[in-house]
Design an enzyme around this catalytic site. Sequence first.
Site, PDB file in Angstrom:
ATOM      1  CG  ASP A 367      -2.280   0.655   0.935  1.00 18.10           C
ATOM      2  OD1 ASP A 367      -2.298   1.896   1.011  1.00 18.10           O
ATOM      3  OD2 ASP A 367      -3.289  -0.014   0.630  1.00 18.10           O
ATOM      4  CG  ASP A 368       0.286   6.059   0.920  1.00 14.17           C
ATOM      5  OD1 ASP A 368       1.322   6.353   0.311  1.00 14.17           O
ATOM      6  OD2 ASP A 368      -0.528   6.898   1.368  1.00 14.17           O
ATOM      7  CG  ASP A 480      -6.540   5.644  -2.067  1.00 16.96           C
ATOM      8  OD1 ASP A 480      -7.706   6.063  -2.074  1.00 16.96           O
ATOM      9  OD2 ASP A 480      -5.939   5.324  -1.020  1.00 16.96           O
ATOM     10  CG  MET A 481      -9.366  10.442  -6.479  1.00 18.17           C
ATOM     11  SD  MET A 481     -10.174  11.758  -5.594  1.00 18.17           S
ATOM     12  CE  MET A 481     -10.417  12.953  -6.867  1.00 18.17           C
ATOM     13  CG  ASP A 550     -10.361   3.924   4.329  1.00 14.44           C
ATOM     14  OD1 ASP A 550      -9.928   3.046   3.564  1.00 14.44           O
ATOM     15  OD2 ASP A 550      -9.978   5.103   4.304  1.00 14.44           O
TER      16      ASP A 550
HETATM   17  C1  DGJ Z   1      -7.037   5.427   1.849  1.00 17.01           C
HETATM   18  C2  DGJ Z   1      -7.403   4.004   1.563  1.00 17.01           C
HETATM   19  O1  DGJ Z   1      -8.760   3.824   1.662  1.00 17.01           O
HETATM   20  C3  DGJ Z   1      -6.623   3.099   2.504  1.00 17.01           C
HETATM   21  O2  DGJ Z   1      -7.004   1.762   2.321  1.00 17.01           O
HETATM   22  C4  DGJ Z   1      -5.149   3.283   2.263  1.00 17.01           C
HETATM   23  O3  DGJ Z   1      -4.828   2.830   0.980  1.00 17.01           O
HETATM   24  C5  DGJ Z   1      -4.784   4.749   2.440  1.00 17.01           C
HETATM   25  N1  DGJ Z   1      -5.631   5.611   1.675  1.00 17.01           N
HETATM   26  C6  DGJ Z   1      -3.348   4.983   2.057  1.00 17.01           C
HETATM   27  O4  DGJ Z   1      -3.019   6.296   2.077  1.00 17.01           O
END
Ligand code: DGJ
Length: 738
Positions: A367-368, A480-481, A550
């Site tokens: 992920d990020d 993502d956004m 989330d």
């Molecule tokens: C928001 C996403 O919904 C999360 O799952 C994660 O990927 C974060 N952004 C990462 O910044």
Amino acid sequence: MAIIFEEDSREFHIYNGEISYIIQILENQTLGNLYFGKRIQHKCDFGYLLQGGHRPLAVYNKINEYFLSPQYTKLEFPTYGTGDFRYPMISVTQKNGSKITNFEYDSHDIFKGKKKLLGLPATYVESEDEATTLEIVMVDPVLSLKCILSYTIFEWCPAITRSILVENHGNEEVVIDRLLSASVDLPDSNYELITLSGAWARERHVKRRKIEQGIQGVYSMRGTSSSEHNPFLAIARKETTEMQGEVYGFSLVYSGNHLEQVEVDTHDMTRISIGIHPDTFEWALSPEESFQTPEAVLVYSDSGLNKMSQIYHKLYRTRLVRGVWREKERPILINNWEVTEMNFTEDHILRMATIAKELGVELFVLDDGWFGNRNDDKTSLGDWYVQNFNKLPNNISGLSKKIEKIGLKFGIWIEPEMVNMDSDLYRLHPDWIISVPNRMPSPSRNQYILDFTRSEVVDYIFELLDGVFTEANVSYVKWDMNRYMTECYSASAVPRDQGKVFHKYVLGVYDLYERLISKHPSILFESCSSGGARFDPGILFYAPQTWTSDNTDAIERLKIQYGTSFVYPLSSMGAHISRSPNLQMGRTTPIETRGNVAIFGAFGFELDLSLLNTSEIEIIRDQIKKVKQHRKLIINGTFYRLESPFTDDRASWIVVSEDRTKALAGYYQILKMSNGYYKRLALQGLDPKKQYSVNGNSDRCFYGDELMYVGLLFDEKDLCESGGDFTSELFYFEQIES
Ligand code: DGJ
């Protein structure tokens, strides 16, 4: 042909086995809406259904002896300013300042199949026999402005898609202030409005209320479809339930600003409008230019909300989602976000991957935090290459190779539409963000939005991402956004075109998606927007699944997944098991319940499996086996909501295979009832005459009719942890020879 044109009555009857939609060309050459609903037999003339005409004191259009008061008429293409005082579908400002238009029937065409919408997502056909399309050409003679109204009916399901193409054949520029995708007038107002509304971490909650005279509806002006209101509404009869009664669904295949509105006039006629939100839209159209609206998908069900949802599920799953992943079983993934956030090491990632592989997981998603110098959310968005070699000493391709060596596929997180001011990209191109000259742009999560209306910006991001995907042999992308759009203005657009920015931005996003999926057709894309803020049909055309929310708490997910299923198929809902107590809610739930909720979606983990104890590990091993056993059924089966978490302290649902030989039901007890009632779960969708075993137990067999009309009897001890708060059970039904 499923569309008939009657020359004498000048009526179009659009129909299939289940629905009829009837339009008439009126004497003044405008279009009247005669009927939309359950299939009625064809007749040469349904003109009496118009219930329009002229009333005393009303404004009227007069053609010879023909009088029509638009305000009392069910109109198919309502325009502004000539006597229909309700909200119109179209409004156009002209050079002389007038906004009045008068579109008259010009011609029509009926053909097999369905055209593509240029640059926009839309449902499609695989063979011409699947659908029939009607295009009605309406022309404003003063402006030489042409509107092509398009209607496609699918042969196999009660759904009609609608959109409009406007062409300027005049020699004057006009400005389109409002152009919706569909408007439908129904003859009474005895309905309730259903919308999917919420916020971050509680997306798509089901809201139902009675409609009244006046305006009610939902919208987004946030730049994306949003977690606040999904681009969908339904109107249902008061008595309509999941299994019974009439309901009309309206869904917009679009990811930007949208409006879904119900207007009841004081004669109790109901107008439903759906399309791009007009308040954030203004489109200057020069001579010879055209503008295409997004597609609206109208569904009618006479058998309750479940049937409406099942129609959307099948249509979107098979004729909106594209590519190799459309019908393919989705990989079980593990994502490191809730475990490490941005603070990971290569070693930790590899440890997580190794145990995940041992338990049966198939894909690792980083992920990020992997790109630029990103260790927190203040930096590096836009720099889609590794600079922080402390974290990834072997670069992203090195990690990918190691993950593949462990035996997992490799996926990454990106947020391509965004930039931090602390980034190489921003230092190089500070003018590439969406912002208004001389005003401070408002940040959100320290980030700004790249101006995707500009092709050079999209090109730049495409090159970087194409490079990463190739170099790291990426199999999956989480796109993502994480913010809404403010100060919407493009430095590259002239003042006249600033009203186009919101929409052109969305077209830029679609363009980048299209280019990336064409270049990398085997990658599975999962859309995400702070969880589920861009869970819309437009995105499904590019990304077959979306991160639903989330909020990974199983109990919150009951409502979120229940609401999402009103329109979206299970195959599109990312659903993961995460830690307990849960990160967002602090709630402790049994691991079985976390699995029993996540299995009804595109399944995965946000969990460091090495931290689990032996008994939890065995439960996870078993859950993964179950997912592999049932995922085909879950992706392709027919889903029924049984008991709603919005009205009860329990929830349940079932997915049944198309041939009705298999089914999987989930039952969830939210809060335990003191000295509770007997439990009986009435199922749906089974073959009443066939016998089914329950959970593979040959001593526990029942006929489908017993299971549906009486229900499956069970008690506390059937539930995991023997039935306290937040406990649950899965029931698997398999047809056996009687
Ligand atoms: C928001 C996403 O919904 C999360 O799952 C994660 O990927 C974060 N952004 C990462 O910044």
